[in-house]
Design a protein around this motif. Structure first.
Motif, PDB file in Angstrom:
ATOM      1  N   LEU A  83       0.814  -1.215   0.000  1.00 48.48           N
ATOM      2  CA  LEU A  83       0.000   0.000   0.000  1.00 48.48           C
ATOM      3  C   LEU A  83       0.851   1.270   0.000  1.00 48.48           C
ATOM      4  O   LEU A  83       0.304   2.381   0.059  1.00 48.48           O
ATOM      5  N   ALA A  84       2.178   1.115  -0.091  1.00 50.16           N
ATOM      6  CA  ALA A  84       3.063   2.282  -0.117  1.00 50.16           C
ATOM      7  C   ALA A  84       2.760   3.132  -1.341  1.00 50.16           C
ATOM      8  O   ALA A  84       2.677   2.626  -2.466  1.00 50.16           O
ATOM      9  N   PRO A  85       2.584   4.455  -1.167  1.00 52.79           N
ATOM     10  CA  PRO A  85       2.280   5.320  -2.314  1.00 52.79           C
ATOM     11  C   PRO A  85       3.525   5.621  -3.143  1.00 52.79           C
ATOM     12  O   PRO A  85       4.612   5.829  -2.602  1.00 52.79           O
ATOM     13  N   LEU A  86       3.334   5.636  -4.441  1.00 51.71           N
ATOM     14  CA  LEU A  86       4.402   6.000  -5.375  1.00 51.71           C
ATOM     15  C   LEU A  86       3.867   7.115  -6.264  1.00 51.71           C
ATOM     16  O   LEU A  86       2.859   6.940  -6.957  1.00 51.71           O
ATOM     17  N   GLU A 145      26.201  -0.857  -3.517  1.00 59.61           N
ATOM     18  CA  GLU A 145      25.920   0.155  -2.498  1.00 59.61           C
ATOM     19  C   GLU A 145      24.984  -0.402  -1.432  1.00 59.61           C
ATOM     20  O   GLU A 145      25.198  -0.180  -0.228  1.00 59.61           O
ATOM     21  N   ASP A 146      23.964  -1.143  -1.843  1.00 57.62           N
ATOM     22  CA  ASP A 146      23.058  -1.749  -0.873  1.00 57.62           C
ATOM     23  C   ASP A 146      23.800  -2.702   0.056  1.00 57.62           C
ATOM     24  O   ASP A 146      23.600  -2.683   1.276  1.00 57.62           O
ATOM     25  N   ARG A 147      24.629  -3.552  -0.505  1.00 57.78           N
ATOM     26  CA  ARG A 147      25.332  -4.534   0.319  1.00 57.78           C
ATOM     27  C   ARG A 147      26.315  -3.849   1.275  1.00 57.78           C
ATOM     28  O   ARG A 147      26.448  -4.253   2.429  1.00 57.78           O
ATOM     29  N   ARG A 148      26.995  -2.792   0.800  1.00 58.04           N
ATOM     30  CA  ARG A 148      27.922  -2.056   1.669  1.00 58.04           C
ATOM     31  C   ARG A 148      27.193  -1.430   2.852  1.00 58.04           C
ATOM     32  O   ARG A 148      27.764  -1.290   3.943  1.00 58.04           O
ATOM     33  N   ASN A 149      25.936  -1.052   2.628  1.00 61.39           N
ATOM     34  CA  ASN A 149      25.171  -0.378   3.675  1.00 61.39           C
ATOM     35  C   ASN A 149      24.270  -1.328   4.449  1.00 61.39           C
ATOM     36  O   ASN A 149      23.393  -0.894   5.193  1.00 61.39           O
ATOM     37  N   ASN A 206      12.315  -3.055  -2.373  1.00 57.70           N
ATOM     38  CA  ASN A 206      12.674  -3.964  -1.284  1.00 57.70           C
ATOM     39  C   ASN A 206      12.766  -3.251   0.054  1.00 57.70           C
ATOM     40  O   ASN A 206      12.504  -3.831   1.105  1.00 57.70           O
ATOM     41  N   ASN A 207      13.175  -1.979   0.033  1.00 60.10           N
ATOM     42  CA  ASN A 207      13.386  -1.193   1.232  1.00 60.10           C
ATOM     43  C   ASN A 207      12.772   0.189   1.040  1.00 60.10           C
ATOM     44  O   ASN A 207      12.575   0.635  -0.098  1.00 60.10           O
ATOM     45  N   PRO A 208      12.475   0.905   2.134  1.00 61.91           N
ATOM     46  CA  PRO A 208      11.916   2.257   1.987  1.00 61.91           C
ATOM     47  C   PRO A 208      12.748   3.175   1.089  1.00 61.91           C
ATOM     48  O   PRO A 208      12.185   4.017   0.391  1.00 61.91           O
ATOM     49  N   VAL A 209      14.071   2.990   1.074  1.00 64.22           N
ATOM     50  CA  VAL A 209      14.924   3.828   0.239  1.00 64.22           C
ATOM     51  C   VAL A 209      14.617   3.649  -1.244  1.00 64.22           C
ATOM     52  O   VAL A 209      14.874   4.539  -2.062  1.00 64.22           O
ATOM     53  N   ASP A 210      14.035   2.513  -1.614  1.00 67.15           N
ATOM     54  CA  ASP A 210      13.738   2.245  -3.019  1.00 67.15           C
ATOM     55  C   ASP A 210      12.570   3.070  -3.542  1.00 67.15           C
ATOM     56  O   ASP A 210      12.393   3.192  -4.761  1.00 67.15           O
ATOM     57  N   VAL A 211      11.756   3.619  -2.646  1.00 66.22           N
ATOM     58  CA  VAL A 211      10.638   4.462  -3.088  1.00 66.22           C
ATOM     59  C   VAL A 211      11.169   5.619  -3.919  1.00 66.22           C
ATOM     60  O   VAL A 211      10.666   5.911  -5.010  1.00 66.22           O
TER      61      VAL A 211
END
Length: 268
Positions: free
Chosen positions: A23-26, A148-152, A250-255
């Motif tokens: 249900l996350a808005p885009l 970058e995702d894996r490093r973080n 996959n993560n909130p940052v992907d929005v």
């Protein structure tokens, strides 16, 4: 006679990484906000040659939202371990059984419709294939985002390694195969991004549920590894991006990543 194919979009509300993700808005280029599940539904509706599109969920909030934008909803059990189990459970509610079942995961709204068309075409071309999934060769920018995702410490996209027959050797949330080379944003790399979609024969889905979870599946959090652990080949269908950026939520940052693509492409 053409084999009947349907698309089922599994969606669950609970998520350790992103509660309520479907249900996350885009927000698109015109300022219109649509939920993740609606944008995934829109993608599915663009696929040619399918006989039905359904949202499968056990959550009334998702079901109500899906019905509001016109989706057909299949309610499932609450104890489905993953999307594949949810798709298998949803099949019981269909009035007739299809020949091919496509699982378009509800967190991949940027999936080009021809990815699914190519997947179905492979299943129809080779009747011996029990399940198949799309893979997309990473360009330098996508590989950079993976690293970058894996490093973080974030779990980003999934990579696929396959043999010369295009049957999978392994899938991982690590970046495989290993390479420390530097690639320009548009350059081809030896890494393949596993696209979040599957096509199955119904009998293969039944077997999947009966096997139960395997160790690799639990460790990686990748449902498709249950097939490999039980000796079922997974055909990797290489698809072409045609200039389209593919990224899963996959993560909130992907929005922000996905909304950037929507704006750049001018999509509503």
């Amino acid at each position: 006679m053409t084999e009947k194919a349907v698309i089922i979009i599994p969606a669950r509300y609970g998520s350790t990484r992103f509660e309520g993700k479907p249900l996350a808005p885009l927000v698109g280029a015109t300022g219109v906000s649509k939920s993740l599940i609606q944008r995934s539904w829109d993608t599915a509706m663009e696929v040619d040659g399918v006989d039905g599109v359904y949202v499968a969920t056990d959550d009334e909030r998702i079901a109500d939202a899906a019905r509001a934008f016109g989706a057909d909803v299949l309610m499932t059990a609450t104890d489905c371990a993953n999307g594949t189990e949810r798709v298998a459970d949803a099949l019981r509610s269909l009035p007739s059984q299809p020949d091919i079942v496509v699982n378009l995961q509800g967190d991949a709204p940027l999936t080009p419709p021809w990815f699914i068309t190519d997947l179905i075409a492979e299943m129809r071309r080779d009747k011996s294939v029990r399940m198949a999934t799309p893979v997309l060769r990473c360009d330098g920018l996508t590989l950079k985002n993976f690293r970058e995702d894996r490093r973080n410490g974030r779990v980003g996209g999934t990579t696929a390694v396959f043999n010369t027959a295009r049957d999978a050797l392994y899938f991982s949330k690590e970046v495989l195969p290993y390479t420390d080379d530097t690639y320009t944003p548009g350059a081809e790399t030896p890494v393949f991004h596993h696209v979040g979609a599957y096509a199955y024969r119904p009998a293969t889905l039944t077997q999947y549920v009966n096997w139960g979870e395997c160790v690799l599946e639990q460790l990686e959090g990748l449902e498709q590894l249950r097939f490999l652990a039980n000796g079922v080949p997974v055909r990797c269908v290489e698809v072409e991006g045609r200039g389209r950026v593919f990224w899963e939520l996959n993560n909130p940052v992907d929005v922000a990543r996905i909304e950037t693509v929507l704006r750049e492409k001018g999509w509503e």
